[in-house]
Design an enzyme around this catalytic site. Sequence first.
Site, PDB file in Angstrom:
ATOM      1  N   PHE A 215       1.307  61.498 -68.429  1.00  0.00           N
ATOM      2  CA  PHE A 215       1.039  60.094 -68.541  1.00  0.00           C
ATOM      3  C   PHE A 215       0.569  59.409 -67.321  1.00  0.00           C
ATOM      4  O   PHE A 215       1.093  59.759 -66.054  1.00  0.00           O
ATOM      5  CB  PHE A 215       2.726  59.435 -68.793  1.00  0.00           C
ATOM      6  CG  PHE A 215       2.633  57.990 -68.825  1.00  0.00           C
ATOM      7  CD1 PHE A 215       2.631  57.462 -70.286  1.00  0.00           C
ATOM      8  CD2 PHE A 215       2.229  56.983 -67.932  1.00  0.00           C
ATOM      9  CE1 PHE A 215       2.596  56.103 -70.661  1.00  0.00           C
ATOM     10  CE2 PHE A 215       2.019  55.588 -68.391  1.00  0.00           C
ATOM     11  CZ  PHE A 215       2.315  55.281 -69.330  1.00  0.00           C
ATOM     12  N   ASP A 324      -1.343  62.441 -59.299  1.00  0.00           N
ATOM     13  CA  ASP A 324      -0.647  61.102 -59.943  1.00  0.00           C
ATOM     14  C   ASP A 324       0.557  61.177 -59.310  1.00  0.00           C
ATOM     15  O   ASP A 324       1.394  61.610 -59.904  1.00  0.00           O
ATOM     16  CB  ASP A 324      -0.856  60.881 -61.293  1.00  0.00           C
ATOM     17  CG  ASP A 324      -0.342  59.737 -61.606  1.00  0.00           C
ATOM     18  OD1 ASP A 324       0.419  59.018 -61.092  1.00  0.00           O
ATOM     19  OD2 ASP A 324      -0.592  59.374 -62.804  1.00  0.00           O
ATOM     20  N   LYS A 355       4.867  51.855 -58.254  1.00  0.00           N
ATOM     21  CA  LYS A 355       6.056  51.809 -58.320  1.00  0.00           C
ATOM     22  C   LYS A 355       7.060  51.856 -57.053  1.00  0.00           C
ATOM     23  O   LYS A 355       6.883  50.797 -56.387  1.00  0.00           O
ATOM     24  CB  LYS A 355       6.762  53.261 -58.976  1.00  0.00           C
ATOM     25  CG  LYS A 355       6.045  53.362 -60.472  1.00  0.00           C
ATOM     26  CD  LYS A 355       7.025  54.296 -61.300  1.00  0.00           C
ATOM     27  CE  LYS A 355       6.555  54.190 -62.686  1.00  0.00           C
ATOM     28  NZ  LYS A 355       7.150  53.545 -63.669  1.00  0.00           N
ATOM     29  N   THR A 379     -10.494  41.127 -58.738  1.00  0.00           N
ATOM     30  CA  THR A 379     -10.056  40.053 -57.613  1.00  0.00           C
ATOM     31  C   THR A 379      -8.940  40.419 -56.397  1.00  0.00           C
ATOM     32  O   THR A 379      -9.139  39.958 -55.460  1.00  0.00           O
ATOM     33  CB  THR A 379      -9.598  38.961 -58.653  1.00  0.00           C
ATOM     34  OG1 THR A 379     -10.328  38.906 -59.755  1.00  0.00           O
ATOM     35  CG2 THR A 379      -9.397  37.530 -58.059  1.00  0.00           C
TER      36      THR A 379
HETATM   37  O1  PSZ Z   1       5.773  52.942 -71.275  1.00  0.00           O
HETATM   38  C1  PSZ Z   1       5.285  52.792 -70.296  1.00  0.00           C
HETATM   39  O2  PSZ Z   1       4.005  52.234 -70.146  1.00  0.00           O
HETATM   40  C2  PSZ Z   1       5.621  53.274 -68.929  1.00  0.00           C
HETATM   41  S1  PSZ Z   1       7.188  53.835 -68.963  1.00  0.00           S
HETATM   42  C3  PSZ Z   1       6.906  54.532 -67.127  1.00  0.00           C
HETATM   43  C4  PSZ Z   1       5.813  54.200 -66.714  1.00  0.00           C
HETATM   44  C5  PSZ Z   1       4.788  53.661 -67.847  1.00  0.00           C
HETATM   45  N1  PSZ Z   1       5.209  55.008 -65.800  1.00  0.00           N
HETATM   46  C6  PSZ Z   1       3.743  54.376 -65.160  1.00  0.00           C
HETATM   47  C7  PSZ Z   1       3.114  55.478 -64.746  1.00  0.00           C
HETATM   48  C8  PSZ Z   1       3.439  56.841 -64.638  1.00  0.00           C
HETATM   49  O3  PSZ Z   1       4.634  57.207 -64.648  1.00  0.00           O
HETATM   50  C9  PSZ Z   1       2.484  57.745 -63.932  1.00  0.00           C
HETATM   51  C10 PSZ Z   1       2.993  59.116 -63.286  1.00  0.00           C
HETATM   52  N2  PSZ Z   1       1.125  57.208 -63.600  1.00  0.00           N
HETATM   53  C11 PSZ Z   1       0.740  56.111 -64.048  1.00  0.00           C
HETATM   54  C12 PSZ Z   1       1.442  55.238 -64.702  1.00  0.00           C
HETATM   55  C13 PSZ Z   1       1.078  53.810 -64.929  1.00  0.00           C
HETATM   56  O4  PSZ Z   1       1.570  52.979 -64.250  1.00  0.00           O
HETATM   57  P1  PSZ Z   1       1.728  51.262 -64.505  1.00  0.00           P
HETATM   58  O5  PSZ Z   1       2.805  51.283 -65.538  1.00  0.00           O
HETATM   59  O6  PSZ Z   1       2.274  50.650 -63.330  1.00  0.00           O
HETATM   60  O7  PSZ Z   1       0.353  50.885 -65.037  1.00  0.00           O
END
Ligand code: PSZ
Length: 498
Positions: A215, A324, A355, A379
């Site tokens: 992910f 990541d 996070k 931006t």
């Molecule tokens: O359902 C969702 O969109 C979720 S629930 C947990 C996440 C997203 N985690 C975000 C995440 C991550 O765990 C890793 C390993 N890489 C990138 C991301 C993306 O981060 P955000 O959500 O801040 O864009």
Amino acid sequence: MASLLMFRHMTCILQQHLFVPRCRYIGQAAARINVDFEYESPLMKTEVPGPKSRELIKQLNTIQNADAVNFFCNYEKSRGNYLVDVDGNRMLDLYSQISSIPIGYNHPALIKILQQPNNLSSFINRPALGILPPENFTATLEESLLNIGPKGLKQVMTMSCGSCSNENAFKLIFMWYRKKERGHSSVTKEELDSCMINKFPGCPDYSILSFMGGFHGRTMGCLATTHSKAIHKLDIPTFDWPIAPFPKLKYPLDQFEKENQVEETHCLEQVEDLIVKYRKKKTTVVGIIVEPIQSEGGDNHASDDFFRKLRDIARKHGCAFLVDEVQTGGGATGKFWAHEHWGMDDPADVVTFSKKMMTGGFFHKDELRPDAPYRIFNTWLGEPSKNILLAEVLNVIKQEGLLHNAVCAGKVLLDGLQDLQTRYPHLLSRVRGRGTFCSFDTPDDATRSKLILQTRNKGVVIGGSGDKSIRFRPTLIFKEYHAHLFLNIFNDVLAEFK
Ligand code: PSZ
């Protein structure tokens, strides 16, 4: 007064339970916590979501789909590891906003930072950092992010979220590779014209190799590398980029080393095969993206040796290696960056974060630095007040020894889960974890949902990952005491589970 009485009553009930050996397998009394700003235990007044939450969900649902909302929160009253909801329920939070609260709710050190008059303007005026940064911007980056930069990665950029970080890290990699390929920095008119209509050679057919179960975000570039759940991807056009199998290991890792090694070797062979195959298709793999522990995809671990070999494959084929650390970074695994467990001098070319780091962004090697302004740009490019808060979070992590704490509290949690696994094998399997970054499998999605709900109604918030796993993502101030408290409550949930 009533709430104080209720609080005493609950504590009393909890303590009585703690010393009744019949229903206590874990048997460890929870020693009193020394964080004075925190509550002592969960306190439940209603089912969750309670009546107030349900009403607010109904209201929100009239203007957007609010079906994902668990309950509404009272962030003023939340403290430390305890999340308080609008119905007055106080829950021990082992999920911490999907792993993104570093040192608990309303930490006094952060409140102090906010109260300092010289920080006020940073909280009020959000600048376009790429063009008009505040005077203290570089100094704050040095005090915060550059203090904890991964080995060999001296350049840093901030972004607003995890997806934004990965998305821009991909672009950085593409630009770096194209420059290498050209061998000079001048660009042809054909490239400039063709990129405007989404065509080669201005838009080269490059790809990023990712892993099944990974992910990396939901924006369109990231989504091409995200393979954790179909629902994230359905209906969205995407790139034909290579997807390698991620090892499916047996746990505990130290008991299945040989079998797991065979599985990992097989996956690494697939990675190399895909790089070769895609090159033949003229879709050059210019980068590999991987999570040190696949998080959303179900808490899938691989050995340190797997990652060392993967890193070597990237180097051998001239691919940038993007680690990541959006979910693993910030200390929960017991090291600040999970990739530090691999013990490498040159672990990555790019590391993304968000996070627990409060701001998104990425570190990268000097050679990946964009060769012109505005090539990696948006931006806001992050948020300077978050850098100020992060600097203080890092102080607290250091002063309170919170990396070591993650190791200790994580051991109590993991040992306890392993005990529960032997007692309730029909409900828990494949217990695994590093630091407090722990998880286990349930028999199926329906059982998992029930377990999460019943645990919440007993005052503990936990989360799911993958098809049927339950994951723990507590804050860094989650102590051994909290682990015992959780294990005792969870033991009751499991004993009564129907
Ligand atoms: O359902 C969702 O969109 C979720 S629930 C947990 C996440 C997203 N985690 C975000 C995440 C991550 O765990 C890793 C390993 N890489 C990138 C991301 C993306 O981060 P955000 O959500 O801040 O864009």
